[in-house]
Design an enzyme around this catalytic site. Structure first.
Site, PDB file in Angstrom:
ATOM      1  N   GLN A   1      -4.183  -5.474   7.581  1.00 37.91           N
ATOM      2  CA  GLN A   1      -5.362  -6.299   6.520  1.00 37.91           C
ATOM      3  C   GLN A   1      -5.374  -7.076   6.977  1.00 37.91           C
ATOM      4  OE1 GLN A   1      -7.324  -5.585   4.636  1.00 37.91           O
ATOM      5  NE2 GLN A   1      -6.519  -3.796   3.028  1.00 37.91           N
TER       6      GLN A   1
ATOM      7  N   HIS B   1       1.004  -1.286   0.000  1.00 36.54           N
ATOM      8  CA  HIS B   1      -0.307   0.358  -0.349  1.00 36.54           C
ATOM      9  C   HIS B   1       1.021   1.252   0.041  1.00 36.54           C
ATOM     10  CE1 HIS B   1      -2.846   2.795   1.797  1.00 36.54           C
ATOM     11  NE2 HIS B   1      -3.857   2.438   0.723  1.00 36.54           N
TER      12      HIS B   1
ATOM     13  N   LYS C   1     -10.592  -0.602  10.642  1.00 37.95           N
ATOM     14  CA  LYS C   1     -10.687  -1.404  10.037  1.00 37.95           C
ATOM     15  C   LYS C   1     -11.111  -2.922  10.545  1.00 37.95           C
ATOM     16  CE  LYS C   1      -6.816  -0.293   6.035  1.00 37.95           C
ATOM     17  NZ  LYS C   1      -8.066   0.400   5.677  1.00 37.95           N
TER      18      LYS C   1
ATOM     19  N   ASP D   1       3.186  -4.700   8.022  1.00 37.45           N
ATOM     20  CA  ASP D   1       1.796  -3.982   8.158  1.00 37.45           C
ATOM     21  C   ASP D   1       0.609  -4.696   8.262  1.00 37.45           C
ATOM     22  OD1 ASP D   1      -0.154  -2.912   7.130  1.00 37.45           O
ATOM     23  OD2 ASP D   1       0.804  -1.794   5.459  1.00 37.45           O
TER      24      ASP D   1
ATOM     25  N   CYS E   1      -4.500   2.690  -3.105  1.00 37.33           N
ATOM     26  CA  CYS E   1      -3.606   2.738  -2.989  1.00 37.33           C
ATOM     27  C   CYS E   1      -2.496   2.280  -3.140  1.00 37.33           C
ATOM     28  CB  CYS E   1      -3.711   3.036  -1.565  1.00 37.33           C
ATOM     29  SG  CYS E   1      -4.961   4.777  -1.090  1.00 37.33           S
TER      30      CYS E   1
HETATM   31  C1  LIG Z   1      -1.709  -2.928   3.457  1.00 42.36           C
HETATM   32  C2  LIG Z   1      -2.453  -1.340   3.612  1.00 42.36           C
HETATM   33  N1  LIG Z   1      -1.726  -1.082   4.614  1.00 42.36           N
HETATM   34  C3  LIG Z   1      -1.725   0.681   5.379  1.00 42.36           C
HETATM   35  C4  LIG Z   1      -3.373   0.983   4.914  1.00 42.36           C
HETATM   36  C5  LIG Z   1      -3.855   2.002   5.752  1.00 42.36           C
HETATM   37  O1  LIG Z   1      -4.296   2.132   6.289  1.00 42.36           O
HETATM   38  P1  LIG Z   1      -4.639   3.980   7.438  1.00 42.36           P
HETATM   39  O2  LIG Z   1      -5.333   4.460   5.606  1.00 42.36           O
HETATM   40  O3  LIG Z   1      -6.098   3.324   8.251  1.00 42.36           O
HETATM   41  O4  LIG Z   1      -3.578   3.818   7.905  1.00 42.36           O
HETATM   42  C6  LIG Z   1      -4.203   0.263   4.225  1.00 42.36           C
HETATM   43  C7  LIG Z   1      -5.217   0.939   4.086  1.00 42.36           C
HETATM   44  O5  LIG Z   1      -6.152   0.467   3.759  1.00 42.36           O
HETATM   45  C8  LIG Z   1      -3.574  -1.370   3.695  1.00 42.36           C
HETATM   46  O6  LIG Z   1      -4.825  -1.802   2.963  1.00 42.36           O
END
Ligand SMILES: Cc1ncc(COP(=O)(O)O)c(C=O)c1O
Length: 422
Positions: free
Chosen positions: A209, A129, A232, A206, A371
């Site tokens: 998900q 992402h 999430k 990270d 993203c």
């Molecule tokens: C794999 C992953 N990393 C990071 C993020 C960013 O999360 P946030 O927008 O809650 O900071 C997302 C959001 O969709 C994501 O799917």
């Protein structure tokens, strides 16, 4: 499929989510399949936040008064709940942030400021992402470091057989997603951590998900940092978590300066507070943190292993249903290697157009690059449509997705079949 095929009491769960009772555009009942972007909240979370504001709210760690003590107690109990949720060794290692993005930025700023040197390499994967790319690009620019990306194969999986070309003594930090937000690919966390350790690199996972869907044990993962978002995983927006190993957190400089993160301030300088407050400058998201605890408790009550299994069954069904529709390209690996995320395109049609038709049918999916532009570049498409599942989704939701896609196909590909297209 009938209700006996469920491993969760989905009907009871759905009663906890008032938002799902609505009709979209006043017509069709809502089918919410945009969970990878953000989940919905059960009334237990909504009511907890409501109660906090009605009865217990004050700023935390400051005023020594009755309300502030209650608020502080609730805030710190939430930290302990998150510690248990992650099986972290100490609640001092749980830092509340505004989300995964902020957690990764904290490490990219603070850790890199202290430890990243010119010529060092940061290793990411091609399926990250933007939140797990851009902060490292910024850090690499500041410290004259280099970024490398582990490639993916045509199934959208990492290929460990080529890793020797990427992991080297120059690799200082490895940051990767446990589950791809586009392909649903489950990455081999253990193998990645081991490869990083062999070259002495620090590891960030990270978990945005994975935290909502599967049990997490940061000690078993063996990484140095783990980032996740509350919104999430049934929690409020504006709250997330960074777990970090005490050894690193203690050596890292504070990220943001301000109130609460100091032990002492003089005209000449400051002394930072101890962990975790050193990294929680300013008034924190108090209601959101307390709401996150309610979300964690809700997930515990349902059981994360049951949620994983439920989503696996939905994903299996979705692959079958989408294949039956025809002219659908599904991206990513087979169901056994993926979480509850199915990205696809209707052959020759822009994902945005598909999502507009689906919206008219009451189905909320996401269309775009999610993203993850470098990943879409690798897939050779500018956008995909993404259906992502959670504990309140039903088999009927998946069948409705299939029917709506048939409608989309009729509208957007009139008279075209795969053979006439070939
Ligand atoms: C794999 C992953 N990393 C990071 C993020 C960013 O999360 P946030 O927008 O809650 O900071 C997302 C959001 O969709 C994501 O799917």
């Amino acid at each position: 499929m009938d209700a006996t095929a469920y491993c969760l009491d989905v009907a009871a769960i759905r009663r906890d989510f008032p938002i799902l009772e609505q009709r979209v555009h006043g017509r069709k009942t809502l089918v919410y399949l945009d969970n990878a972007a953000s989940a919905q909240r059960p009334r237990q979370v909504i009511e907890t936040i409501d109660q906090l504001y009605r009865r217990h709210y004050a700023n935390v760690h400051r005023g020594i008064h009755w309300l502030s003590e209650q608020s502080t107690e609730l805030y710190e109990t939430a930290r302990e709940a998150v510690r248990q949720f992650l099986n972290a060794p100490s609640s001092d290692e749980i830092i509340f942030t505004s989300g995964t993005t902020a957690a990764i930025n904290l490490v990219a700023r603070s850790w890199c400021e202290a430890f990243l040197k010119p010529g060092d390499e940061i290793l990411l994967t091609l399926m990250e992402h933007h939140s797990n790319i851009v902060p490292w690009q910024q850090a690499a620019q500041r410290h004259q470091a280099k970024i490398r990306f582990l490639p993916i194969d045509n199934q959208g999986m990492l290929d460990p057989s080529c890793w020797d070309q990427y992991f080297s003594p120059r690799t200082r930090l490895v940051s990767f997603t446990a589950v791809s937000n586009v392909l649903g690919t489950r990455n081999p966390v253990g193998q990645l951590v081991e490869a990083a350790r062999r070259v002495g690199a620090v590891v960030l996972i990270d978990a945005a998900q994975v935290a909502p869907h599967e049990p997490i044990d940061v000690q078993a993962w063996g990484a140095d940092f783990v980032a996740l978002s509350g919104h999430k995983m049934l929690g409020p927006t504006g709250v997330g978590v960074l777990w970090g190993r005490r050894e690193w957190l203690e050596k890292m400089p504070p990220f943001l300066g301000g109130g609460s993160m100091i032990r002492k301030v003089t005209l000449e300088g400051f002394e930072p507070a101890s962990l975790p407050y050193k990294f929680e400058a300013g008034t924190p998201p108090i209601a959101e943190v307390v709401g996150l605890k309610a979300a964690v408790e809700y997930l515990w009550q349902i059981g994360l292993a049951h949620i994983t299994e439920h989503e696996h069954r939905l994903t299996e069904l979705a692959h079958e249903v989408l294949s039956d529709v025809g002219d659908i390209i599904i991206y990513g690996p087979s169901v056994q290697h993926k979480a509850g995320i199915v990205s696809f395109n209707l052959d020759g049609v822009h994902a945005q157009d598909v999502s507009e038709v689906l919206d008219q049918e009451g189905i909320a999916i996401r269309a775009g690059h999610h993203c993850a532009m470098p990943l879409h570049e690798r897939l050779g498409v500018p956008a995909t449509a993404r259906a992502s599942f959670y504990l309140y989704n039903t088999y009927d939701d998946v069948y409705r997705l299939g029917e709506a896609l048939r409608t989309a196909k009729k509208l957007l590909r009139p008279g075209r079949t795969r053979s006439s297209n070939a």
